[in-house]
Design a protein around this motif. Structure first.
Motif, PDB file in Angstrom:
ATOM      1  N   ALA A 156      12.931   3.750  20.049  1.00 40.54           N
ATOM      2  CA  ALA A 156      12.005   4.577  20.820  1.00 40.54           C
ATOM      3  C   ALA A 156      10.571   4.074  20.726  1.00 40.54           C
ATOM      4  CB  ALA A 156      12.070   6.031  20.336  1.00 40.54           C
ATOM      5  N   GLY A 157      10.359   3.030  19.930  1.00 35.53           N
ATOM      6  CA  GLY A 157       9.061   2.374  19.888  1.00 35.53           C
ATOM      7  C   GLY A 157       8.007   3.061  19.054  1.00 35.53           C
ATOM      8  N   VAL A 158       8.397   4.009  18.202  1.00 30.79           N
ATOM      9  CA  VAL A 158       7.397   4.729  17.409  1.00 30.79           C
ATOM     10  C   VAL A 158       6.710   3.760  16.449  1.00 30.79           C
ATOM     11  CG1 VAL A 158       6.988   6.583  15.762  1.00 30.79           C
ATOM     12  CG2 VAL A 158       8.692   6.867  17.568  1.00 30.79           C
ATOM     13  N   CYS A 159       5.397   3.804  16.443  1.00 27.13           N
ATOM     14  CA  CYS A 159       4.606   2.927  15.578  1.00 27.13           C
ATOM     15  C   CYS A 159       3.823   3.802  14.600  1.00 27.13           C
ATOM     16  CB  CYS A 159       3.651   2.074  16.404  1.00 27.13           C
ATOM     17  SG  CYS A 159       2.851   0.735  15.479  1.00 27.13           S
ATOM     18  N   SER A 160       4.211   3.758  13.334  1.00 30.13           N
ATOM     19  CA  SER A 160       3.486   4.484  12.300  1.00 30.13           C
ATOM     20  C   SER A 160       3.434   3.605  11.058  1.00 30.13           C
ATOM     21  CB  SER A 160       4.163   5.829  11.985  1.00 30.13           C
ATOM     22  OG  SER A 160       5.432   5.629  11.399  1.00 30.13           O
ATOM     23  N   LEU A 161       2.616   3.999  10.107  1.00 28.33           N
ATOM     24  CA  LEU A 161       2.386   3.175   8.927  1.00 28.33           C
ATOM     25  C   LEU A 161       2.981   3.822   7.678  1.00 28.33           C
ATOM     26  CD1 LEU A 161      -1.329   2.114   9.498  1.00 28.33           C
ATOM     27  CD2 LEU A 161       0.758   0.865  10.088  1.00 28.33           C
ATOM     28  N   PRO A 162       3.345   3.011   6.706  1.00 25.04           N
ATOM     29  CA  PRO A 162       3.803   3.564   5.432  1.00 25.04           C
ATOM     30  C   PRO A 162       2.640   4.208   4.680  1.00 25.04           C
ATOM     31  CG  PRO A 162       4.340   1.210   5.639  1.00 25.04           C
ATOM     32  CD  PRO A 162       3.349   1.542   6.702  1.00 25.04           C
ATOM     33  N   ALA A 163       2.976   5.022   3.706  1.00 21.29           N
ATOM     34  CA  ALA A 163       1.957   5.481   2.768  1.00 21.29           C
ATOM     35  C   ALA A 163       1.412   4.284   2.004  1.00 21.29           C
ATOM     36  CB  ALA A 163       2.558   6.495   1.799  1.00 21.29           C
ATOM     37  N   ASP A 164       0.169   4.372   1.568  1.00 22.52           N
ATOM     38  CA  ASP A 164      -0.422   3.274   0.802  1.00 22.52           C
ATOM     39  C   ASP A 164       0.437   2.902  -0.400  1.00 22.52           C
ATOM     40  OD1 ASP A 164      -2.513   3.204   2.567  1.00 22.52           O
ATOM     41  OD2 ASP A 164      -4.004   4.057   1.198  1.00 22.52           O
ATOM     42  N   ASP A 165       1.023   3.907  -1.035  1.00 17.44           N
ATOM     43  CA  ASP A 165       1.846   3.642  -2.224  1.00 17.44           C
ATOM     44  C   ASP A 165       3.055   2.771  -1.910  1.00 17.44           C
ATOM     45  OD1 ASP A 165       0.146   5.073  -3.795  1.00 17.44           O
ATOM     46  OD2 ASP A 165       1.430   6.845  -3.991  1.00 17.44           O
ATOM     47  N   ASP A 166       3.540   2.820  -0.664  1.00 11.30           N
ATOM     48  CA  ASP A 166       4.696   2.007  -0.289  1.00 11.30           C
ATOM     49  C   ASP A 166       4.352   0.522  -0.269  1.00 11.30           C
ATOM     50  OD1 ASP A 166       6.080   4.359  -0.042  1.00 11.30           O
ATOM     51  OD2 ASP A 166       5.982   4.430   2.141  1.00 11.30           O
ATOM     52  N   TRP A 167       3.093   0.203   0.051  1.00  7.63           N
ATOM     53  CA  TRP A 167       2.630  -1.184  -0.076  1.00  7.63           C
ATOM     54  C   TRP A 167       2.292  -1.505  -1.531  1.00  7.63           C
ATOM     55  CZ3 TRP A 167       3.943  -3.644   4.034  1.00  7.63           C
ATOM     56  CH2 TRP A 167       3.711  -3.175   5.324  1.00  7.63           C
ATOM     57  N   ASN A 168       1.578  -0.587  -2.159  1.00  8.19           N
ATOM     58  CA  ASN A 168       1.078  -0.850  -3.507  1.00  8.19           C
ATOM     59  C   ASN A 168       2.187  -0.992  -4.547  1.00  8.19           C
ATOM     60  OD1 ASN A 168      -1.567  -0.798  -2.573  1.00  8.19           O
ATOM     61  ND2 ASN A 168      -1.827   1.384  -2.993  1.00  8.19           N
ATOM     62  N   ILE A 169       3.362  -0.447  -4.261  1.00  8.26           N
ATOM     63  CA  ILE A 169       4.463  -0.594  -5.213  1.00  8.26           C
ATOM     64  C   ILE A 169       4.817  -2.067  -5.393  1.00  8.26           C
ATOM     65  CG2 ILE A 169       6.328  -0.364  -3.497  1.00  8.26           C
ATOM     66  CD1 ILE A 169       7.911   1.192  -5.596  1.00  8.26           C
ATOM     67  N   ILE A 170       4.617  -2.880  -4.351  1.00  6.44           N
ATOM     68  CA  ILE A 170       4.900  -4.315  -4.481  1.00  6.44           C
ATOM     69  C   ILE A 170       3.867  -4.962  -5.392  1.00  6.44           C
ATOM     70  CG2 ILE A 170       5.224  -6.482  -3.236  1.00  6.44           C
ATOM     71  CD1 ILE A 170       6.079  -4.872  -0.803  1.00  6.44           C
ATOM     72  N   VAL A 171       2.621  -4.508  -5.303  1.00  5.50           N
ATOM     73  CA  VAL A 171       1.594  -4.989  -6.227  1.00  5.50           C
ATOM     74  C   VAL A 171       1.985  -4.646  -7.657  1.00  5.50           C
ATOM     75  CG1 VAL A 171      -0.848  -4.889  -6.870  1.00  5.50           C
ATOM     76  CG2 VAL A 171      -0.187  -4.693  -4.462  1.00  5.50           C
ATOM     77  N   ASN A 172       2.416  -3.409  -7.862  1.00  7.14           N
ATOM     78  CA  ASN A 172       2.789  -2.958  -9.208  1.00  7.14           C
ATOM     79  C   ASN A 172       4.002  -3.702  -9.749  1.00  7.14           C
ATOM     80  OD1 ASN A 172       0.700  -1.089  -9.047  1.00  7.14           O
ATOM     81  ND2 ASN A 172       2.030   0.529  -8.250  1.00  7.14           N
ATOM     82  N   LYS A 173       4.936  -4.053  -8.873  1.00  7.16           N
ATOM     83  CA  LYS A 173       6.139  -4.742  -9.315  1.00  7.16           C
ATOM     84  C   LYS A 173       5.897  -6.228  -9.588  1.00  7.16           C
ATOM     85  CE  LYS A 173       9.752  -1.895  -7.125  1.00  7.16           C
ATOM     86  NZ  LYS A 173      10.710  -1.864  -8.242  1.00  7.16           N
ATOM     87  N   THR A 174       5.032  -6.847  -8.786  1.00  8.44           N
ATOM     88  CA  THR A 174       4.896  -8.306  -8.835  1.00  8.44           C
ATOM     89  C   THR A 174       3.548  -8.807  -9.326  1.00  8.44           C
ATOM     90  OG1 THR A 174       4.064  -8.496  -6.564  1.00  8.44           O
ATOM     91  CG2 THR A 174       6.469  -8.449  -6.859  1.00  8.44           C
ATOM     92  N   GLY A 175       2.535  -7.940  -9.304  1.00  9.96           N
ATOM     93  CA  GLY A 175       1.194  -8.381  -9.652  1.00  9.96           C
ATOM     94  C   GLY A 175       0.471  -9.089  -8.525  1.00  9.96           C
ATOM     95  N   ASP A 176       1.074  -9.172  -7.358  1.00 12.52           N
ATOM     96  CA  ASP A 176       0.478  -9.876  -6.214  1.00 12.52           C
ATOM     97  C   ASP A 176      -0.379  -8.895  -5.419  1.00 12.52           C
ATOM     98  OD1 ASP A 176      -0.130 -11.230  -3.871  1.00 12.52           O
ATOM     99  OD2 ASP A 176       1.880 -12.078  -3.618  1.00 12.52           O
ATOM    100  N   THR A 177      -1.699  -9.009  -5.575  1.00 10.75           N
ATOM    101  CA  THR A 177      -2.611  -8.052  -4.950  1.00 10.75           C
ATOM    102  C   THR A 177      -2.737  -8.234  -3.439  1.00 10.75           C
ATOM    103  OG1 THR A 177      -4.486  -9.507  -5.445  1.00 10.75           O
ATOM    104  CG2 THR A 177      -3.965  -7.774  -7.044  1.00 10.75           C
ATOM    105  N   SER A 178      -2.163  -9.312  -2.902  1.00 10.80           N
ATOM    106  CA  SER A 178      -2.224  -9.489  -1.451  1.00 10.80           C
ATOM    107  C   SER A 178      -1.386  -8.435  -0.729  1.00 10.80           C
ATOM    108  CB  SER A 178      -1.754 -10.898  -1.059  1.00 10.80           C
ATOM    109  OG  SER A 178      -0.370 -11.074  -1.288  1.00 10.80           O
ATOM    110  N   TRP A 179      -0.539  -7.711  -1.478  1.00 10.19           N
ATOM    111  CA  TRP A 179       0.265  -6.644  -0.899  1.00 10.19           C
ATOM    112  C   TRP A 179      -0.434  -5.289  -0.948  1.00 10.19           C
ATOM    113  CZ3 TRP A 179       4.624  -6.852   1.911  1.00 10.19           C
ATOM    114  CH2 TRP A 179       5.358  -8.039   1.885  1.00 10.19           C
TER     115      TRP A 179
END
Length: 628
Positions: A142-165
């Motif tokens: 249906a083409g819905v465009c929405s964004l994840p919560a910030d925490d959904d991106w930041n969890i990758i930072v917390n898991k990997t230490g890669d701040t580019s996420w």
């Protein structure tokens, strides 16, 4: 309910034909043309690297069923591109058979959908349609465009230490791909020169206080702590807005879609085609109707016991080769060949097919591979595990008269949500949406009204995608294991959302009331009857909160599968990828699609996956420059 099952092969238009055969070697091979792989292949070619994009389906970029976003229901049902996965929702077959839209093969060319199949019908399961077409599922959604919560991106930072996420950094990828058509140019949170058009609906209907929809809108505002008098403005709030505490903000929004202002779908198909047609003659080759059977590895590295290196793919050529395709004819195969990649192979087949391809190639849980006599290249126990999805459910009722209303989009937090973040994404209107089955949705007549709900941040993510054989034409076994962990909490949140929306409906007034609710609380039950009378819910056995929870437990559906090749840290034995999308323990192989997310990214993963793709292109090109 019976639905026709077509068996004839249907040819689709192709932008690449056998008259222009693929070369034997490319810098990069990308497998899958959806939101992850399609834009990535285009970006690699635009950077000057010879890139082969392989797609199992055809090209429907000129077909109005797909190009007109309003035809999304027809697109998702269309056997021209549809792949049918028949999934399980739990390990309990008795529970799964309570799903009202369970589908059966009658053996006479039709599907039966329901709980009372004819004798000798073959159980298929719960339909989960995917799209085998240039552009992937972004061509039938249906083409819905929405964004994840910030925490959904930041969890990758917390898991990997890669701040580019970080969420702050990931915003730049939205700006990079977006061609915003609904806000004045200059908004720093948005992009205006990208390849992905975004547009929003006309919500001027909310200015009319006499409409039943406007009355319900204001009641929803009251029930969620918003100013009812400001609802007319809040419905135009930007759902892609940036700012502090956005994820904790309960508000109405304007639904944004990846379509242009004229209603034409914007997807990876457009970007791929534009790249092929560009006068710059970018080195992109697209190979359609080609099924990738496995990734190839350098035999020397395997024999030496050194780190295995991916060097290409094996493919089978032909239409409808995969058994998820309803047009597949038993026994049909195609010629098999090998194509080499001098730099990397990138798998982007989606949450079901990417782990299947990895396993068929010898990458996955060793015991599972050994069971099917697949030589183990790398024992990675996380491949095909961690399958997650949002829970979806709906309130559906019939009014005494049609409900005059536009679409109401609301993100809110229910009282028992475990954090301050909103947990329900709902959209309400005069439509019907109850999940997926052949021929969906059911039209209940001109007075139908639905509030569809997506429960965000599910607490259980324990599903799996596992092989049933070593045959690449076979579909895998898919089990979501809904509500397996802390399920009672998620169900309670869904019930809270339903109860709030039901109360708001009672503001519709004449001539709409009374609503005849079909589910989750049939109108004869306590909750619906009490709401209609303006009273607190009556604890009648037919529709207590517990009864509603049971309804959602057996009737919840989903269509946003993710996380089966998840990014994780070095200390996580279930991590499949590192933070640069590289498959752990091998070289020259990455996965770039929704399967890479460690958790389900917000309510709708299409736009987040396109953002992820843009990041992957940046990471891959940076590595290429280092190697030169």
């Amino acid at each position: 309910m019976r639905y026709r099952l077509l068996s004839a092969l249907v040819a689709s238009a192709a932008i690449v034909t056998d008259a222009a055969p693929a070369a034997s070697s490319y810098d990069y091979i990308v497998v899958g043309s959806g939101p992850g792989g399609g834009p990535l292949a285009a970006n690699l070619a635009r950077a000057g690297y010879s890139t082969l994009l392989i797609e199992a389906g055809g090209d429907e970029g000129d077909n109005p069923t797909y190009t007109d976003i309003g035809n999304f229901n027809e697109a998702a049902n269309d056997e021209l591109t549809r792949w049918d996965f028949w999934v399980k929702h739990s390990d309990d077959p008795v529970r799964d058979l309570k799903f009202k839209h369970t589908t059966w093969d009658t053996g006479d060319g039709t599907f039966y959908v329901g709980l009372d199949p004819p004798a000798d019908a073959k159980l298929l399961g719960i339909q989960y349609p995917r799209a085998a077409v240039l552009g992937g599922c972004a061509m039938h959604n249906a083409g819905v465009c929405s964004l994840p919560a910030d925490d959904d991106w930041n969890i990758i930072v917390n898991k990997t230490g890669d701040t580019s996420w970080s969420a702050e950094n990931m915003r730049k990828y939205l700006k990079k791909i977006e061609k915003n058509e609904y806000l004045p140019a200059g908004d720093e949170a948005h992009g205006y020169d990208g390849w992905l058009a975004t547009s929003a609906a006309d919500n001027s209907w909310a200015k009319n206080d006499s409409l039943p929809g406007t009355r319900m809108l204001k009641k929803m505002a009251e029930l969620t702590g918003q100013d009812p008098n400001d609802a007319v403005n809040l419905v135009n709030r930007d759902i892609l807005e940036a700012g502090d505490n956005v994820d904790e903000t309960t508000s109405f929004y304007n639904m944004v879609t990846h379509a242009d202002s004229k209603g034409k779908r914007s997807s990876p198909n457009n970007y791929i085609r534009a790249t092929l047609a560009d006068p710059a003659k970018y080195p992109l080759t697209v190979k359609l109707q080609t099924l990738v059977t496995r990734v190839l590895f350098d035999e020397a590295t395997l024999k030496a016991g050194s780190t295995p290196r991916a060097i290409g793919v094996e493919v089978m050529e032909g239409a409808s080769l995969y058994r998820a395709d309803p047009k597949h004819v038993d026994g049909t195969k195609g010629p098999v060949s090998q194509i080499l990649a001098t730099r990397e192979v990138i798998v982007a087949g989606g949450a079901f097919n990417s782990p299947q391809i990895l396993k068929l190639s010898g990458i996955g849980p060793a015991a599972e591979l050994t069971k099917f006599n697949i030589s183990v290249v790398k024992d990675l126990p996380g491949v095909g595990e961690n399958l997650g999805d949002n829970y979806e459910g709906s309130l559906l009722a019939l009014g005494a008269a049609p409900v005059q209303s536009g679409l109401i989009t609301l993100l809110f937090r229910t009282p028992s949500a475990p954090t301050k973040k909103r947990n329900i994404f709902t959209w309400c209107g005069a439509f019907s949406f109850e999940g997926f089955w052949p021929g969906f949705p059911t039209y209940h007549g001109p007075t139908q009204y639905t509030c569809a709900m997506v429960h965000m941040a599910p607490k259980s993510q324990t599903g799996s995608v596992r092989l049933v054989s070593a045959d690449p034409q076979d579909k895998p076994d898919i089990n979501f294991r809904f509500f397996e962990k802390r399920g009672d909490e998620d169900l309670h949140e869904l019930v809270e959302g339903a109860n709030l929306l039901r109360k708001a409906w009672q503001a519709a007034g004449e001539p709409v009331l009374p609503f005849d609710e079909l589910h989750p609380c049939p109108s004869s039950s306590g909750a619906a009857a009490a709401a209609a009378a303006g009273k607190e819910e009556e604890e009648e056995e037919s529709c207590t909160d517990a009864a509603q929870a049971e309804f959602f437990k057996t009737q919840a559906y989903s269509h946003h599968a993710t996380s089966t090749c998840a990014i994780g840290g070095d200390d996580d034995k279930m991590a499949v990828l590192d933070s640069k999308f590289r498959v752990r323990g091998v070289e020259g192989l990455r996965v770039v699609d929704a399967s890479a997310f460690p958790v389900v990214p917000g309510a709708f993963p299409s736009c987040p996956t396109m953002m992820l793709s843009a990041k992957a292109a940046e990471d891959i090109l940076a590595d290429a420059k280092k190697a030169e």
